[in-house]
Design an enzyme around this catalytic site. Structure first.
Site, PDB file in Angstrom:
ATOM      1  N   ASP A  80     -10.733   2.023  -3.421  1.00 26.49           N
ATOM      2  CA  ASP A  80     -11.300   1.797  -2.084  1.00 26.49           C
ATOM      3  C   ASP A  80     -12.813   1.852  -2.127  1.00 26.49           C
ATOM      4  O   ASP A  80     -13.479   1.587  -1.133  1.00 26.49           O
ATOM      5  CB  ASP A  80     -10.796   2.878  -1.113  1.00 26.49           C
ATOM      6  CG  ASP A  80      -9.428   2.509  -0.558  1.00 26.49           C
ATOM      7  OD1 ASP A  80      -8.988   1.376  -0.753  1.00 26.49           O
ATOM      8  OD2 ASP A  80      -8.802   3.387   0.069  1.00 26.49           O
ATOM      9  N   ASP A  96       0.832  -1.207   0.000  1.00 22.16           N
ATOM     10  CA  ASP A  96       0.000   0.000   0.000  1.00 22.16           C
ATOM     11  C   ASP A  96       0.868   1.259   0.000  1.00 22.16           C
ATOM     12  O   ASP A  96       2.066   1.221   0.326  1.00 22.16           O
ATOM     13  CB  ASP A  96      -0.901  -0.042   1.246  1.00 22.16           C
ATOM     14  CG  ASP A  96      -2.186   0.759   1.088  1.00 22.16           C
ATOM     15  OD1 ASP A  96      -2.304   1.509   0.104  1.00 22.16           O
ATOM     16  OD2 ASP A  96      -3.061   0.642   1.967  1.00 22.16           O
TER      17      ASP A  96
HETATM   18  C1  DGJ Z   1      -5.791   2.012   1.912  1.00 18.67           C
HETATM   19  C2  DGJ Z   1      -6.200   0.790   1.155  1.00 18.67           C
HETATM   20  O1  DGJ Z   1      -6.671   1.118  -0.104  1.00 18.67           O
HETATM   21  C3  DGJ Z   1      -7.244   0.026   1.963  1.00 18.67           C
HETATM   22  O2  DGJ Z   1      -7.684  -1.070   1.238  1.00 18.67           O
HETATM   23  C4  DGJ Z   1      -6.623  -0.391   3.258  1.00 18.67           C
HETATM   24  O3  DGJ Z   1      -5.586  -1.292   3.029  1.00 18.67           O
HETATM   25  C5  DGJ Z   1      -6.111   0.832   4.013  1.00 18.67           C
HETATM   26  N1  DGJ Z   1      -5.257   1.628   3.185  1.00 18.67           N
HETATM   27  C6  DGJ Z   1      -5.376   0.423   5.255  1.00 18.67           C
HETATM   28  O4  DGJ Z   1      -4.775   1.464   5.886  1.00 18.67           O
END
Ligand code: DGJ
Length: 729
Positions: free
Chosen positions: A548, A478
């Site tokens: 997301d 991430d």
């Molecule tokens: C952003 C990601 O896109 C989410 O899926 C998740 O992993 C969060 N970060 C966790 O902090």
């Protein structure tokens, strides 16, 4: 050999069976662009380049007053000696001037495609898949070489381009701009199309007519970004999903980029893509070479759909790498939306029990497992398991998950540092910053300075230890903020504007090393969803968390837009709880499953709290997904109805041998007394008879494509249907 050099007319012809690209060396000096498009046998130069004297267009050739760089269609234009349009590059020399005179010196044609150390790029597996042309230009006063690289693929309608500057002289120069390619089309009767958005709303499609002057998209965020994807296309006015000429450009790069289109008064359209020149200067010392990222150039005469299918084949088979490249991906459960930071080992075990029961194949532990990470305010950099949450460590949980017959995956965010972390207290200079200035926070975190070798080495060793500490099969990588105060404590004054690009080179070294050390791990990249969905990332990690936003309705647009360039097998798509976390919408479980099943299916919900009926639905859909997964991941995509145009969306994937296809149909809001709907299918064999969902009667492919597949509209919002189309024996 699909690259020919006509010595007499000084013309290069790059071709395969379907496309041609012509370059002419004019006046023995300047590479002029003649043509790119459908295959033609040969060009007569006299009929191609027509010179006309234009007021205020200066000439570099006194014997030829009609000649001007201002009107010449060029391959890699400069600024300062007659061409007043956007240049492809700009150098600043020792005396402070930016005037260069690169002229043709030599060229080389060879089979295959060279590899650029440290940069992601499209590749070949066999030399005979492609041929490469390198045109070398020289500025003899500066002693700088400029190499224009072109590769044409034999079986894909793709040309790749990049450039490199070589300092063969005895003084340093500064590179202020270095686009990966530039091309001048002879008319401006185009629309342009690009993918824009923001967090949770990535890659929406925008198509507009060109206007005179400059139109551009770019990122200066230190990532390819949610806001603009490093992709742009020119479309003939009549181009639609299935018809018309489309020229698509994509940049194999994950950092700041610019794609520009300039229409001049004589209707020439100049199209270029490369590193964003804003806030970029690279110092090139004697003996050094600067290699630009690579641009992927796709030509389609079968509309936007044809362009997408070519990008898909290219990215899937010649950009993505590793043992997962040609494999379907495990169906996963990610605990993020179910628990956020608030979990215990017991809760995770419960989720994994429920996951195993449903037929889920991979359990992914997301953010919150390390340091004191109980919210997003601390601990990035302190990559030590939180034993309060996981008393048996990662290994204990991973072993548990694996005894349930599933694989184990882990979330990491290696590029970041929390000010509230032991790492930051030890190394406050390890983040991007400018001495004496505020360090702007985003999601309470700072960005590690990956332009530094020592920081990159630390990342590599830290994550090598973590990946070795437990049986880890999958990693979600991430990256949750963009760059500010872009500067490095390590770089001297004159190299500060190299920081953002050096960061990308550092990141690519880290990813190259870790993916080589851990070839068995399936890596998925993520940047707050789809903030870094680009070919550069796909070179190291063969899939990306698309967004997301998991709302089934919003996802239609996001996945449809993403599919313009990126194949389904690169997109992560999860079924989540309702009301949806991002938009508060309630959609039926069936539709949520059907949207996620059009890519790499996963779940991100409290599956231990499902009703009996919901469990039955999920089990049924997972079973069906196994039937269609190969088709979705490796079939040819045909988009049938666009979510940007109405309440109906439909797309389909067709097996390469046309024996099977799967059609997805979604309806957002029900309509009263709706008209009858037939989906005109695409890509089938007109002469083959197909059955839908194994039900008689069978229809010939041409009937399904010309008259269509009847879809019954039901009296319900958010409905969906998947049809499996199978050829009869
Ligand atoms: C952003 C990601 O896109 C989410 O899926 C998740 O992993 C969060 N970060 C966790 O902090």
């Amino acid at each position: 050999m699909p690259i020919e050099w006509n010595e007499q007319d000084k013309i290069f012809h790059l071709y395969n069976q379907r496309i041609s690209y012509f370059i002419q060396i004019v006046h023995g000096k300047y590479p002029a662009h003649l043509y790119w498009g459908s295959r033609v046998q040969a060009l007569q130069p006299a009929s191609i380049l027509i010179y006309k004297s234009r007021a205020f267009s200066p000439t570099t050739e006194p014997g030829d007053p009609k000649f001007s760089l201002d009107t010449l269609p060029q391959e890699y234009p400069a600024f300062g000696n007659g061409d007043f349009r956007l240049p492809a590059y700009q150098l600043r020399t020792r005396d402070g001037s930016t005037i260069t005179e690169f002229t043709y010196d030599s060229h080389e044609i060879f089979p295959g495609k060279p590899h650029f150390e440290g940069l992601p790029a499209a590749y070949v597996e066999e030399e005979n898949e492609a041929d490469t042309l390198v045109i070398t230009m020289v500025d003899s006063m500066l002693g700088i070489g400029l190499n224009l690289h072109y590769t044409i693929y034999r079986d894909l309608d793709v040309i790749t381009r990049s450039v490199s500057f070589e300092n063969l002289g005895s003084h340093q120069v500064e590179i202020h701009k270095c686009m990966s390619m530039s091309i001048d089309f002879r008319h401006s009767n185009w629309d342009w199309l690009h993918l824009h958005g923001t967090w949770a709303r990535e890659r929406h499609i925008e198509r507009q007519p060109l206007h005179h002057g400059t139109q551009m998209i770019s990122s200066a965020r230190g990532a390819s970004s949610h806001q603009h994807n490093p992709f742009v296309a020119l479309l003939s006015k009549n181009a639609s999903e299935d018809h018309g000429e489309v020229f698509g450009l994509s940049l194999v790069y994950s950092g700041n980029f610019e794609a520009s289109i300039e229409v001049d008064p004589f209707e020439t359209t100049r199209l270029a893509i490369g590193i964003n020149p804003f806030d970029f200067i690279w110092v090139l010392k004697p003996g050094e070479t600067f290699q630009s990222p690579e641009a992927l150039m796709v030509f389609s005469k079968e509309g936007i759909g044809g362009m997408s299918r070519t990008f898909h084949r290219l990215l899937r088979t010649r950009v993505c790498r590793g043992i997962y490249r040609d494999k379907t991906r495990p169906i996963l459960l990610n605990n993020w939306e179910a628990t956020r930071f608030n979990f215990t080992e017991e809760k995770l075990k419960k989720l994994s029990d429920a996951a195993a029961d449903l037929g889920i194949e991979l359990f992914v532990l997301d953010d919150g497992w390390f340091g004191r990470r109980n919210n997003d305010k601390s601990s990035l950099g302190d990559w030590v398991v939180n034993r309060k949450k996981l008393p048996h460590g990662l290994k204990g949980l991973a072993n548990y998950v694996q005894t349930k017959g599933m694989q184990f995956g882990l979330w990491v965010e290696p590029e970041m540092i929390s000010p509230d972390s032991d790492l930051y207290r030890r190394h406050p200079d390890w983040c991007l910053h400018v001495k004496g200035r505020n360090r702007t926070l985003s999601r309470n975190q700072l960005v590690l300075d990956l332009s530094r070798e020592d920081v990159c080495d630390w990342v590599i060793e830290t994550f090598t230890t973590i990946f070795n500490s437990a049986p880890i099969n999958y990693v979600k990588w991430d990256m949750n903020r963009n760059m500010t105060e872009v500067g490095s404590a390590e770089l001297p004054r004159e190299r500060q504007k190299e920081t953002a690009h050096r960061y990308m080179l550092g990141l690519y070294r880290i990813l190259g090393t870790l993916t080589k050390r851990f070839p068995e791990i399936l890596f998925e990249s993520c940047s707050g969803g789809g903030g870094r969905f680009d070919p550069g990332m796909l070179y190291y990690m063969p899939q990306t968390w698309t967004s997301d936003d998991t709302d089934a309705v919003e996802r239609l647009k996001i996945q449809y837009g993403t599919s313009l360039v990126y194949p389904a097998v690169t997109m992560g798509a999860h079924v989540s709880d309702v009301p949806n976390h991002q938009v508060g919408r309630n959609t039926p479980l069936k539709m949520r499953c059907h949207v996620a099943m059009a890519a790499n299916l996963g779940f991100e919900m409290n599956i231990d709290k499902l009703s009996k009926d919901e469990r039955v639905t999920i089990k049924r859909e997972i079973k069906f997904y196994h039937q269609i997964q190969e088709l979705v991941c490796f079939g040819d995509l045909y988009r049938l109805l666009s979510p940007f145009e109405g309440m109906d969306t439909a797309w389909m994937y067709v097996a390469p041998d046309q024996q099977q296809a799967v059609v997805f149909y979604y309806r957002i809001l029900a309509a009263p007394n709706p008209p009858l709907l037939r989906l005109k299918l695409r890509g089938l064999n007109p002469k083959v008879k197909y059955r839908t969902n194994n039900v008689a009667p069978a229809y010939f492919g041409d009937e399904l494509m010309k008259i269509g597949l009847a879809v019954t509209q039901i009296k319900k919002d958010f409905s969906s249907e998947i049809f499996l189309i199978q050829a009869m024996e």
